[in-house]
Scaffold this motif. Structure first.
Motif, PDB file in Angstrom:
ATOM      1  N   LEU A 197       0.827  -1.205   0.000  1.00 46.48           N
ATOM      2  CA  LEU A 197       0.000   0.000   0.000  1.00 46.48           C
ATOM      3  C   LEU A 197       0.866   1.262   0.000  1.00 46.48           C
ATOM      4  N   PRO A 198       0.408   2.303  -0.660  1.00 44.39           N
ATOM      5  CA  PRO A 198       1.167   3.566  -0.664  1.00 44.39           C
ATOM      6  C   PRO A 198       1.059   4.269   0.685  1.00 44.39           C
ATOM      7  N   ARG A 199       2.049   5.085   0.998  1.00 48.89           N
ATOM      8  CA  ARG A 199       2.012   5.884   2.225  1.00 48.89           C
ATOM      9  C   ARG A 199       1.466   7.272   1.884  1.00 48.89           C
ATOM     10  N   SER A 200       0.196   7.313   1.569  1.00 48.48           N
ATOM     11  CA  SER A 200      -0.438   8.555   1.133  1.00 48.48           C
ATOM     12  C   SER A 200      -1.320   9.122   2.232  1.00 48.48           C
ATOM     13  N   ASP A 201      -1.595  10.405   2.125  1.00 45.32           N
ATOM     14  CA  ASP A 201      -2.488  11.061   3.060  1.00 45.32           C
ATOM     15  C   ASP A 201      -3.919  10.603   2.774  1.00 45.32           C
ATOM     16  N   CYS A 202      -4.636  10.218   3.826  1.00 44.80           N
ATOM     17  CA  CYS A 202      -6.006   9.737   3.666  1.00 44.80           C
ATOM     18  C   CYS A 202      -6.776  10.045   4.939  1.00 44.80           C
ATOM     19  N   SER A 203      -8.058   9.739   4.941  1.00 45.63           N
ATOM     20  CA  SER A 203      -8.886  10.049   6.110  1.00 45.63           C
ATOM     21  C   SER A 203      -8.421   9.297   7.350  1.00 45.63           C
ATOM     22  N   LEU A 204      -8.025   8.040   7.201  1.00 49.79           N
ATOM     23  CA  LEU A 204      -7.552   7.270   8.347  1.00 49.79           C
ATOM     24  C   LEU A 204      -6.268   7.866   8.900  1.00 49.79           C
ATOM     25  N   SER A 205      -5.312   8.211   8.048  1.00 53.10           N
ATOM     26  CA  SER A 205      -4.058   8.778   8.538  1.00 53.10           C
ATOM     27  C   SER A 205      -4.296  10.127   9.219  1.00 53.10           C
ATOM     28  N   ARG A 206      -5.225  10.914   8.708  1.00 51.94           N
ATOM     29  CA  ARG A 206      -5.530  12.189   9.343  1.00 51.94           C
ATOM     30  C   ARG A 206      -6.173  11.985  10.708  1.00 51.94           C
TER      31      ARG A 206
END
Length: 219
Positions: A71-80
């Motif tokens: 999986l990419p290490r992208s900004d998403c709702s879960l990471s936020r």
């Protein structure tokens, strides 16, 4: 007292310069003052690896290993959402119907390990379901209380450091995060935070084992 004109002008110039400097400092302070958090998160969240984020939160002494997932290490709702929770420095109060997301469970345990006071209120029927994080939280030494009456404990909110409210339709479950149409509001507003804090404290006392002998012993 007679004052030379030149001296008076010089003093006026100094006063104007000082006032201008003070105004500039005040304006700079206003620009750099942190604005209250106002954020809306929508789910389902895009697939993203959160291992690096959680490893960073574990502290400098924690072992860091490369994550093998694709999986990419992208900004998403879960990471936020994780970042908002991991910003806690003093306290985290959680009131949730269902809690089974491993990433969020690990984040809460990391906060407890860092010395943040964590309290959790949950629903009695759903806390024992397969995959629930409640058992792991209790094993970590986190205080958990649950209902033992009619109806569900159906709240879904958390309060970070008694200043930031996280609330919405989202249960902290993997299915809700990855599949459901959900929303979460993150806001720093003293008036609303107080209302939710009052509700949490009321429920926390109501579900205390000392007030109801039928409740299981909290850990």
């Amino acid at each position: 007292m007679w004052v030379p004109v030149a001296t008076g002008r010089r003093g006026l110039t100094v006063a104007i310069a000082a006032a201008a400097a003070g105004l500039a400092l005040a304006m700079a302070a206003l620009r750099w003052r942190r604005r209250p958090v106002r954020e809306v998160l929508f789910f389902p969240s895009q697939p993203s690896c959160t291992e690096a984020l959680l490893a960073e939160a574990a502290g400098p002494g924690a072992p860091v290993q490369p994550c093998p997932c694709p999986l990419p290490r992208s900004d998403c709702s879960l990471s936020r959402l994780l970042r908002r929770l991991l910003s806690a420095r003093r306290s985290l109060d959680i009131c949730l119907f269902a809690f089974s997301c491993p990433q969020l469970g690990l984040a809460v345990r990391l906060l407890h390990r860092r010395g943040v006071r964590v309290r959790v209120v949950t629903d009695a029927q759903y806390m024992a379901l397969r995959g629930s994080q409640i058992g792991l939280l209790r094993l970590a030494g986190i205080q958990v209380r649950h209902d033992q009456g009619h109806g569900y404990m159906h709240h879904k909110f958390a309060i970070v450091d008694r200043r930031m409210l996280i609330t919405g339709s989202l249960n902290w479950t993997t299915q809700a995060i990855q599949t459901n149409r959900e929303n979460v509001l993150v806001v720093e507003d003293a008036e609303y935070v107080k209302l939710y804090l009052d509700e949490f404290e009321r429920i926390w006392e109501e579900y205390s084992p000392t007030n109801n002998s039928s409740l299981s012993q909290e850990q």
